[in-house]
Design an enzyme around this catalytic site. Structure first.
Site, PDB file in Angstrom:
ATOM      1  N   HIS A 200       0.977  -1.238   0.019  1.00 21.86           N
ATOM      2  CA  HIS A 200       0.001  -0.096   0.097  1.00 21.86           C
ATOM      3  C   HIS A 200       0.768   1.243  -0.199  1.00 21.86           C
ATOM      4  CE1 HIS A 200      -3.106  -2.931   0.783  1.00 21.86           C
ATOM      5  NE2 HIS A 200      -3.974  -1.868  -0.055  1.00 21.86           N
ATOM      6  N   ARG A 307     -10.973   3.548  -1.259  1.00 23.83           N
ATOM      7  CA  ARG A 307     -10.467   2.828  -0.009  1.00 23.83           C
ATOM      8  C   ARG A 307     -10.528   3.576   1.559  1.00 23.83           C
ATOM      9  NH1 ARG A 307      -6.007   1.782  -4.144  1.00 23.83           N
ATOM     10  NH2 ARG A 307      -5.751  -0.512  -4.364  1.00 23.83           N
ATOM     11  N   ARG A 343     -15.965   1.218  -0.868  1.00 23.33           N
ATOM     12  CA  ARG A 343     -15.703   0.260  -0.182  1.00 23.33           C
ATOM     13  C   ARG A 343     -15.790  -0.042   1.208  1.00 23.33           C
ATOM     14  NH1 ARG A 343      -9.795  -2.712  -1.551  1.00 23.33           N
ATOM     15  NH2 ARG A 343      -9.183  -1.188  -0.167  1.00 23.33           N
ATOM     16  N   GLU A 442     -11.269 -11.416  -4.691  1.00 21.85           N
ATOM     17  CA  GLU A 442      -9.995 -11.242  -4.482  1.00 21.85           C
ATOM     18  C   GLU A 442      -9.454 -12.560  -3.685  1.00 21.85           C
ATOM     19  OE1 GLU A 442      -8.990  -7.381  -2.635  1.00 21.85           O
ATOM     20  OE2 GLU A 442     -10.718  -7.542  -1.467  1.00 21.85           O
ATOM     21  N   ASN A 465      -4.778  -7.066  -7.118  1.00 21.38           N
ATOM     22  CA  ASN A 465      -3.685  -6.890  -5.954  1.00 21.38           C
ATOM     23  C   ASN A 465      -3.527  -8.308  -5.086  1.00 21.38           C
ATOM     24  OD1 ASN A 465      -3.327  -4.681  -7.406  1.00 21.38           O
ATOM     25  ND2 ASN A 465      -4.204  -3.452  -5.640  1.00 21.38           N
ATOM     26  N   ASP A 466      -4.849  -8.443  -4.705  1.00 25.13           N
ATOM     27  CA  ASP A 466      -4.875  -9.382  -3.722  1.00 25.13           C
ATOM     28  C   ASP A 466      -5.034 -10.739  -4.334  1.00 25.13           C
ATOM     29  OD1 ASP A 466      -4.307  -8.606  -0.890  1.00 25.13           O
ATOM     30  OD2 ASP A 466      -6.282  -7.392  -0.940  1.00 25.13           O
ATOM     31  N   CYS A 513     -10.277  -3.467 -10.435  1.00 23.14           N
ATOM     32  CA  CYS A 513      -9.724  -2.264  -9.723  1.00 23.14           C
ATOM     33  C   CYS A 513      -8.474  -2.287  -9.103  1.00 23.14           C
ATOM     34  CB  CYS A 513     -10.942  -1.785  -8.670  1.00 23.14           C
ATOM     35  SG  CYS A 513     -10.899  -3.010  -7.310  1.00 23.14           S
TER      36      CYS A 513
END
Ligand code: PEP
Ligand code: MG
Length: 593
Positions: A200, A307, A343, A442, A465-466, A513
């Site tokens: 991050h 986020r 989110r 994810e 990403n995850d 995303c």
């Protein structure tokens, strides 16, 4: 094949390219992890003051440890409780206390240096012990020593929110909270020992438009504050003390990079569609509602991911319902009539929030994080849902739950949401009754269940990403395994295809995303798979748009068919690269500068 940091003879290091751009300046060494101690002589009159400093630091360490112990004892008499006990006992150790003060007096050296010498004696003695348990107690002494050293330094604690000069921060690691507090005027880039491309801290660097290179392993021990440094965040290069020709070369690269960025600006206003007219929705991922202007200036048609956890990380206590509501409302109104996908809290992994995060979990990426924490701490979840629903009355809001691993979790979330809706109706508080509710895909289980999950929600948003981290079992912020983090791994492409097909079949939309969407090369295959909505860091928007505007969907389908037949990430990457070289030679050259 490993991810060892490559170094050439001229002091150029190569590691993970975390955020593009070139920064040329001076190092500001943020020494958080290891304390560097400089030994210097003192005169006889200074001895008493130096001994006082040492005793003061020991006392402060004692208070800090007692406070930690107090907090722990509220929860459980965990192993940590006893570790702190051991550390408190070390603080009373005669050899440590008397040894250090004697050295200060006899050798007439500063307190930190005397302590460092004593710690070395301890270390040497412990290394010879055969009993493993006892040998490991040596690390407790090291930890106590570090704490005292920090407290000796105390008043010189470094603050990155008030720097005097334009600097490139070099740190062992930076938390997202550190990054948020940075003095944006003075920090022109950063470099860290730890981290991967989708940690991050790297994501925030891209949001802030700061060049960054991460995962350099030991760069903090190679630099000192004030040293000349160049970082090339597009390629992952760091040059220390460059000679004149190298400096010249990078000044030229920087000029070209900035020129290309300006050229990309001309695409912000243009519609996002392929050369043969297929419409694509390009939206922005943001961390704080205040970033809305950056997103709009870069041509985003909506926020595909807010986020929200960063609002929680900015303060010491979670934001109230009202604070959240006002933040969301301002954002929603600004972005109207485009949508804002909010989110719910997604902490855990490398995102910690004081008071909420269970920092001592053995395996935080798989622990009580994200939606699991929201379902566990329901009061917190309810407050956030109320704030989001209230904001939905002021524009187009889409609500999204992160890290879903099965249908039961979605139903549990929807049940709580229904409760909150009923409550708001009763209170006559306005909200969007038809608010779209979606989930992030994810986890591998969510991929396998995509068809079932699609029946429960209005949209999917794929968090690559995850997804990559969990599918390939590669920690996204661990520099040692960064070489295994491959977005075009065949398993990932198959997963993405499965998700898209399931969404299409169920008649719901699927957006990407994760950071993958911001890579023009990957955007070509994502589009061919049916992802016509992509949300990314604002700085990636115009680059992707430019490429898509020159692309034909027919070529995309051929490319996709071809790469789905390939068996390794390397083969797929080579194919993608040669495609980009063939169709976009000029842009490719600019990316390669
Ligand atoms: C993702 O996992 O791809 C994502 C978009 O969410 P985050 O990076 O915040 O985990
Ligand atoms: Mg995620």
């Amino acid at each position: 094949m490993t991810n060892s940091v490559k170094t050439d003879k001229k002091g150029t290091y190569h590691a993970v390219a975390a955020s593009p751009g070139i920064a040329i300046g001076e190092v500001y060494l943020l020494d958080r992890q290891r304390i560097t101690v400089v030994e210097y002589d003192i005169n006889a009159e200074q001895v008493a003051a130096e001994i006082d400093t040492f005793h003061g630091a020991v006392e402060k360490s004692r208070q800090q440890l007692r406070e930690i112990q107090l907090q722990l004892s509220h929860h459980t008499q965990s192993e940590h409780f006893y570790i702190i006990d051991t550390q408190l006992m070390i603080l009373d150790d005669e050899m440590l206390l008397r040894g250090t003060t004697q050295l200060i007096a006899q050798k007439q050296i500063n307190a930190s240096a005397a302590l460092k010498r004593i710690l070395k004696q301890f270390r040497d003695a412990f290394e010879c012990i055969e009993d493993e348990y006892l040998r490991e107690r040596g690390s407790d002494i090291e930890l106590v020593g570090e704490r005292i050293l920090r407290n000796i330094r105390g008043k010189h604690q470094q603050q990155i929110h008030s720097l005097e000069r334009k600097s490139i921060i070099v740190a062992h690691d930076l938390s997202p909270a550190d990054t948020l507090q940075m003095d944006k005027e003075q920090v022109i880039g950063f470099v860290t020992d730890l981290g991967g491309r989708t940690s991050h801290t790297a994501i925030l660097a891209r949001s802030l438009g700061l060049p960054a290179v991460v995962g350099l392993e030991t760069i903090t021990s190679e630099v000192t504050t004030g040293m000349a440094i160049i970082i090339d965040g597009s390629h992952g290069d760091v040059v220390l003390e460059p000679d004149a020709p190298t400096l010249q070369r990078y000044l030229e690269k920087k000029r070209r990079y900035e020129f290309y960025q300006q050229h990309l600006q001309t695409f912000c206003e243009l519609p996002a569609c392929t050369a043969d007219g297929e419409k694509v929705t390009l939206q922005a991922n943001i961390e704080l509602p205040e970033e809305a202007d950056i997103a709009l200036n870069n041509g985003a048609t909506g926020i595909g991911l807010l986020r929200t956890e960063f609002m929680y990380m900015a303060g010491t206590t979670p934001p109230s319902e009202e604070e959240q509501f006002l933040g969301y409302k301002a954002l929603v109104e600004k972005i109207h009539p485009s949508p804002v996908t909010i989110r719910t809290l997604d902490i855990g992994g490398d995102k910690f929030v004081q008071d909420l995060s269970l920092q001592d979990e053995a395996n935080p990426a798989m622990g009580l994080r994200s939606i699991r924490l929201s379902l566990h701490e329901q009061q917190l979840f309810r407050i956030q849902l109320r704030a989001i629903l209230r904001a939905s009355a002021f524009g187009v809001v889409r609500l999204m739950f992160p890290m879903i691993s099965g249908v039961a979790e979605v139903r549990a979330c929807r049940q709580i949401l229904a409760d909150i809706m009923a409550q708001l109706r009763q209170e006559n508080v306005a909200f969007d009754e038809k608010i779209a509710v979606g989930i992030m895909i994810e986890t591998p289980s969510a991929v396998f269940l995509a068809d079932l999950l699609a029946r429960e929600v209005d949209f999917f948003s794929v968090g690559t990403n995850d997804l990559i981290q969990y599918c390939l079992a590669v920690d996204r912020s661990n520099e040692h395994v960064a070489y295994l983090y491959e977005p075009c791994h065949p398993a990932i492409l198959r997963a993405l295809k499965t998700i898209s097909d399931a969404a299409k079949k169920a008649g719901i939309s699927a957006c990407i995303c994760g950071e993958m969407a911001a890579e023009p090369m990957y955007s070509l295959i994502l589009l061919a798979m049916g992802y016509t909505e992509m949300s990314m860091n604002s700085c990636g928007l115009s680059r992707v748009k430019k490429i898509l505007r020159q692309w034909h969907t027919k070529d995309g389908h051929e490319l996709l068919q071809r790469i789905l037949q390939r068996s390794t990430a390397a083969e797929i990457a080579a194919d993608l690269r040669s495609t980009v070289e063939k169709y976009f030679p000029d842009d490719m050259q600019e990316w390669e500068i």
